[in-house]
Design a protein around this motif. Structure first.
Motif, PDB file in Angstrom:
ATOM      1  N   THR A 110       0.829  -1.207   0.000  1.00 18.62           N
ATOM      2  CA  THR A 110       0.000   0.000   0.000  1.00 18.62           C
ATOM      3  C   THR A 110       0.862   1.255   0.000  1.00 18.62           C
ATOM      4  O   THR A 110       0.602   2.216  -0.731  1.00 18.62           O
ATOM      5  N   LEU A 111       1.909   1.256   0.807  1.00 15.88           N
ATOM      6  CA  LEU A 111       2.786   2.418   0.886  1.00 15.88           C
ATOM      7  C   LEU A 111       3.476   2.690  -0.446  1.00 15.88           C
ATOM      8  O   LEU A 111       3.588   3.842  -0.877  1.00 15.88           O
ATOM      9  N   LEU A 112       3.942   1.640  -1.110  1.00 16.31           N
ATOM     10  CA  LEU A 112       4.648   1.836  -2.365  1.00 16.31           C
ATOM     11  C   LEU A 112       3.702   2.202  -3.507  1.00 16.31           C
ATOM     12  O   LEU A 112       4.137   2.790  -4.505  1.00 16.31           O
ATOM     13  N   ALA A 113       2.412   1.890  -3.356  1.00 19.85           N
ATOM     14  CA  ALA A 113       1.439   2.267  -4.377  1.00 19.85           C
ATOM     15  C   ALA A 113       0.896   3.670  -4.155  1.00 19.85           C
ATOM     16  O   ALA A 113       0.399   4.307  -5.099  1.00 19.85           O
ATOM     17  N   LEU A 114       0.979   4.171  -2.952  1.00 24.52           N
ATOM     18  CA  LEU A 114       0.353   5.447  -2.608  1.00 24.52           C
ATOM     19  C   LEU A 114       0.876   6.629  -3.423  1.00 24.52           C
ATOM     20  O   LEU A 114       0.092   7.515  -3.792  1.00 24.52           O
ATOM     21  N   PRO A 115       2.168   6.707  -3.739  1.00 24.78           N
ATOM     22  CA  PRO A 115       2.633   7.854  -4.525  1.00 24.78           C
ATOM     23  C   PRO A 115       1.966   8.006  -5.885  1.00 24.78           C
ATOM     24  O   PRO A 115       1.943   9.110  -6.438  1.00 24.78           O
ATOM     25  N   ALA A 243      10.327   6.461  -1.182  1.00 28.36           N
ATOM     26  CA  ALA A 243       9.734   5.959  -2.423  1.00 28.36           C
ATOM     27  C   ALA A 243       9.582   7.042  -3.481  1.00 28.36           C
ATOM     28  O   ALA A 243       9.426   6.735  -4.665  1.00 28.36           O
ATOM     29  N   THR A 244       9.610   8.296  -3.078  1.00 29.50           N
ATOM     30  CA  THR A 244       9.456   9.397  -4.035  1.00 29.50           C
ATOM     31  C   THR A 244      10.772  10.151  -4.226  1.00 29.50           C
ATOM     32  O   THR A 244      10.780  11.303  -4.650  1.00 29.50           O
ATOM     33  N   SER A 245      11.894   9.506  -3.953  1.00 33.14           N
ATOM     34  CA  SER A 245      13.188  10.181  -4.001  1.00 33.14           C
ATOM     35  C   SER A 245      14.064   9.760  -5.175  1.00 33.14           C
ATOM     36  O   SER A 245      14.738  10.597  -5.775  1.00 33.14           O
ATOM     37  N   SER A 246      14.084   8.480  -5.520  1.00 35.10           N
ATOM     38  CA  SER A 246      15.074   7.974  -6.462  1.00 35.10           C
ATOM     39  C   SER A 246      14.931   8.595  -7.859  1.00 35.10           C
ATOM     40  O   SER A 246      15.888   9.158  -8.407  1.00 35.10           O
ATOM     41  N   VAL A 247      13.748   8.502  -8.448  1.00 35.93           N
ATOM     42  CA  VAL A 247      13.544   9.040  -9.806  1.00 35.93           C
ATOM     43  C   VAL A 247      13.700  10.560  -9.830  1.00 35.93           C
ATOM     44  O   VAL A 247      14.398  11.101 -10.695  1.00 35.93           O
ATOM     45  N   HIS A 270      22.916  12.052  -7.055  1.00 35.09           N
ATOM     46  CA  HIS A 270      23.343  10.754  -7.591  1.00 35.09           C
ATOM     47  C   HIS A 270      23.378   9.704  -6.480  1.00 35.09           C
ATOM     48  O   HIS A 270      22.999   8.544  -6.695  1.00 35.09           O
ATOM     49  N   GLU A 271      23.826  10.082  -5.305  1.00 32.49           N
ATOM     50  CA  GLU A 271      23.865   9.159  -4.170  1.00 32.49           C
ATOM     51  C   GLU A 271      22.486   8.611  -3.862  1.00 32.49           C
ATOM     52  O   GLU A 271      22.322   7.436  -3.517  1.00 32.49           O
ATOM     53  N   HIS A 272      21.454   9.441  -4.025  1.00 30.30           N
ATOM     54  CA  HIS A 272      20.101   9.031  -3.655  1.00 30.30           C
ATOM     55  C   HIS A 272      19.373   8.256  -4.751  1.00 30.30           C
ATOM     56  O   HIS A 272      18.340   7.647  -4.483  1.00 30.30           O
ATOM     57  N   VAL A 273      19.897   8.260  -5.955  1.00 31.88           N
ATOM     58  CA  VAL A 273      19.270   7.470  -7.017  1.00 31.88           C
ATOM     59  C   VAL A 273      19.315   5.990  -6.660  1.00 31.88           C
ATOM     60  O   VAL A 273      18.310   5.278  -6.722  1.00 31.88           O
ATOM     61  N   GLU A 274      20.492   5.524  -6.274  1.00 30.83           N
ATOM     62  CA  GLU A 274      20.646   4.108  -5.922  1.00 30.83           C
ATOM     63  C   GLU A 274      20.204   3.822  -4.501  1.00 30.83           C
ATOM     64  O   GLU A 274      19.473   2.862  -4.242  1.00 30.83           O
ATOM     65  N   ALA A 275      20.617   4.682  -3.571  1.00 24.51           N
ATOM     66  CA  ALA A 275      20.347   4.405  -2.158  1.00 24.51           C
ATOM     67  C   ALA A 275      18.854   4.335  -1.880  1.00 24.51           C
ATOM     68  O   ALA A 275      18.375   3.410  -1.200  1.00 24.51           O
ATOM     69  N   ASP A 276      18.094   5.289  -2.414  1.00 23.91           N
ATOM     70  CA  ASP A 276      16.682   5.341  -2.052  1.00 23.91           C
ATOM     71  C   ASP A 276      15.840   4.310  -2.779  1.00 23.91           C
ATOM     72  O   ASP A 276      14.732   3.990  -2.338  1.00 23.91           O
ATOM     73  N   SER A 277      16.347   3.767  -3.894  1.00 24.30           N
ATOM     74  CA  SER A 277      15.628   2.667  -4.530  1.00 24.30           C
ATOM     75  C   SER A 277      15.671   1.421  -3.645  1.00 24.30           C
ATOM     76  O   SER A 277      14.777   0.572  -3.702  1.00 24.30           O
ATOM     77  N   VAL A 278      16.695   1.313  -2.823  1.00 22.04           N
ATOM     78  CA  VAL A 278      16.782   0.235  -1.831  1.00 22.04           C
ATOM     79  C   VAL A 278      16.025   0.610  -0.563  1.00 22.04           C
ATOM     80  O   VAL A 278      15.265  -0.185   0.002  1.00 22.04           O
ATOM     81  N   HIS A 279      16.191   1.857  -0.146  1.00 22.96           N
ATOM     82  CA  HIS A 279      15.580   2.308   1.109  1.00 22.96           C
ATOM     83  C   HIS A 279      14.059   2.253   1.073  1.00 22.96           C
ATOM     84  O   HIS A 279      13.419   2.015   2.102  1.00 22.96           O
ATOM     85  N   GLU A 280      13.454   2.488  -0.093  1.00 25.73           N
ATOM     86  CA  GLU A 280      11.991   2.502  -0.134  1.00 25.73           C
ATOM     87  C   GLU A 280      11.413   1.148   0.231  1.00 25.73           C
ATOM     88  O   GLU A 280      10.405   1.055   0.932  1.00 25.73           O
ATOM     89  N   HIS A 281      12.051   0.073  -0.230  1.00 30.36           N
ATOM     90  CA  HIS A 281      11.572  -1.268   0.111  1.00 30.36           C
ATOM     91  C   HIS A 281      11.901  -1.609   1.562  1.00 30.36           C
ATOM     92  O   HIS A 281      11.093  -2.241   2.258  1.00 30.36           O
ATOM     93  N   LEU A 282      13.067  -1.192   2.005  1.00 30.00           N
ATOM     94  CA  LEU A 282      13.454  -1.434   3.386  1.00 30.00           C
ATOM     95  C   LEU A 282      12.480  -0.748   4.343  1.00 30.00           C
ATOM     96  O   LEU A 282      12.010  -1.343   5.321  1.00 30.00           O
ATOM     97  N   CYS A 309       3.174  13.119   3.939  1.00 28.77           N
ATOM     98  CA  CYS A 309       4.362  13.365   3.128  1.00 28.77           C
ATOM     99  C   CYS A 309       3.957  13.786   1.720  1.00 28.77           C
ATOM    100  O   CYS A 309       4.471  14.776   1.186  1.00 28.77           O
ATOM    101  N   LEU A 310       3.038  13.059   1.113  1.00 33.79           N
ATOM    102  CA  LEU A 310       2.573  13.397  -0.239  1.00 33.79           C
ATOM    103  C   LEU A 310       1.861  14.742  -0.263  1.00 33.79           C
ATOM    104  O   LEU A 310       2.058  15.555  -1.178  1.00 33.79           O
ATOM    105  N   HIS A 311       1.021  14.980   0.731  1.00 33.98           N
ATOM    106  CA  HIS A 311       0.248  16.224   0.774  1.00 33.98           C
ATOM    107  C   HIS A 311       1.161  17.447   0.842  1.00 33.98           C
ATOM    108  O   HIS A 311       0.997  18.410   0.075  1.00 33.98           O
ATOM    109  N   LEU A 312       2.132  17.422   1.730  1.00 37.89           N
ATOM    110  CA  LEU A 312       3.030  18.564   1.866  1.00 37.89           C
ATOM    111  C   LEU A 312       3.923  18.710   0.638  1.00 37.89           C
ATOM    112  O   LEU A 312       4.239  19.829   0.216  1.00 37.89           O
ATOM    113  N   ASP A 313       4.330  17.593   0.051  1.00 35.84           N
ATOM    114  CA  ASP A 313       5.118  17.654  -1.180  1.00 35.84           C
ATOM    115  C   ASP A 313       4.325  18.306  -2.314  1.00 35.84           C
ATOM    116  O   ASP A 313       4.869  19.088  -3.098  1.00 35.84           O
TER     117      ASP A 313
END
Length: 336
Positions: A110-115, A243-247, A270-282, A309-313
């Motif tokens: 649900t969290l990963l689909a919410l964005p 989940a809304t950081s990598s792309v 660039h650091e967050h492209v790879e790191a956050d694609s892992v962090h979102e699932h974690l 988070c989505l609302h304020l973004d």
């Protein structure tokens, strides 16, 4: 860091209290007597600055405010008055979005689909293709309140978790804090990005210049992290933030390279492209999923934090893109 400049009666009252001490006759007047008014505090720069200032006592403090004020009852009452209203407004703002969330799906999915439910303009897309150097500088300045203390609010939650969720959050934070290497600390990488475009990376330098929504975004993370009862919201917020950081980070880095900015400007992203694609699932599965499996009653708050988070973004994205690319005035003779 010195106390900021006031922006209205709420921040004035807070700053008076921190400068004179709660024992003075001026500061002991009940804060509730100072009406918040009917307008939203989420977009009120006076209210958000007042709350940010009170929260900062729990981070690095102020040179011109006594350290013992962090836990002073009068100061905490000031904070509580503001954050009760802030929390209520945020919950009301995301209620409609959450009504459409299926109640049976695993919380991680649900969290990963919410964005996907997010609407509005994309600052990252604008930075990628259209932004000038001045716009990039403005973006980094606005983000500095959050990113110069990146992951600090979430670190408050670690002792409030157990088992699998605690281990997963510790793993994520270890990476955010540089994996044992001070030069890789994400806060430091952001500071180096600021320096590369001529900004001052000193913590809190731009608090008097940023808007209400930048303050509100930082305040939401502090509020969730500092209250044990809101630990679910803190972790839900973290999951969607990741989940809304990598792309977007890939797009922002590309925009900086398009402008020919120094490599340090894009290095943080660039650091967050790879790191956050892992962090979102974690964060979604191993932190929030494990937390809700152990304490099912936290599911609602996890989703509230994610939706906040989505609302304020979304609010911030609209404000920034309108500032960077204002609509042209209507043609003469055409009704506005």
């Amino acid at each position: 860091m010195l106390l900021p400049r006031e922006r209205g009666p709420l921040s004035r009252r807070v700053l008076q209290t921190l400068r004179t001490g709660p024992g003075s006759s001026r500061s002991t007047t009940a804060f509730t007597e100072l009406a918040l008014g009917p307008d939203s505090v989420v977009t009120d720069e006076d209210a958000q600055l007042a709350l940010w200032t009170l929260y900062e006592l729990h981070y690095r403090g102020f040179e011109d405010a006594a350290e013992e004020l962090e836990w002073d009852p009068t100061v905490l009452r000031l904070r509580r008055t503001l954050e009760r209203r802030f929390e209520r407004e945020l919950r009301e703002a995301v209620a409609l979005r959450l009504r459409s969330v299926p109640g049976e799906a695993p919380v991680g999915e649900t969290l990963l689909a919410l964005p996907a439910t997010s609407t509005g303009p994309s600052p990252a897309a604008y930075l990628h293709r259209h932004a000038s150097r001045e716009v990039v500088v403005d973006f980094l300045r606005e983000r500095s309140l959050q990113q110069l203390k990146e992951s600090d609010p979430q670190a408050f939650v670690l002792p409030r978790l157990t088992g699998r969720s605690k281990v997963a959050l510790a793993e994520l934070l270890y990476d955010e804090f540089g994996g044992g290497r001070p030069e890789r600390l994400h806060q430091r990488l952001f500071a180096e990005a600021m320096v590369s475009v001529g900004l001052d990376p000193t913590y809190g330098t731009y608090v008097d210049e940023v808007g209400a929504l930048s303050l509100a975004s930082a305040n939401a993370m502090s509020m969730f992290g500092l209250h044990r009862r809101l630990r679910g919201a803190a972790m839900g917020h973290l999951a969607v933030f990741e989940a809304t950081s990598s792309v977007p980070s890939r797009k922002i880095a590309g925009g900086m390279e398009r402008l020919g900015l120094p490599p340090a400007a894009a290095a943080y992203f660039h650091e967050h492209v790879e790191a956050d694609s892992v962090h979102e699932h974690l964060a979604a599965h191993d932190v929030c999923g494990a937390m809700v499996a152990e304490e099912p009653e936290l599911r609602e708050d996890v989703l509230v934090g994610a939706a906040v988070c989505l609302h304020l973004d979304e609010l911030s994205a609209l404000e920034l893109t309108e500032r960077w690319n204002p609509a042209p005035p209507p043609a003469r003779g055409v009704a506005s």
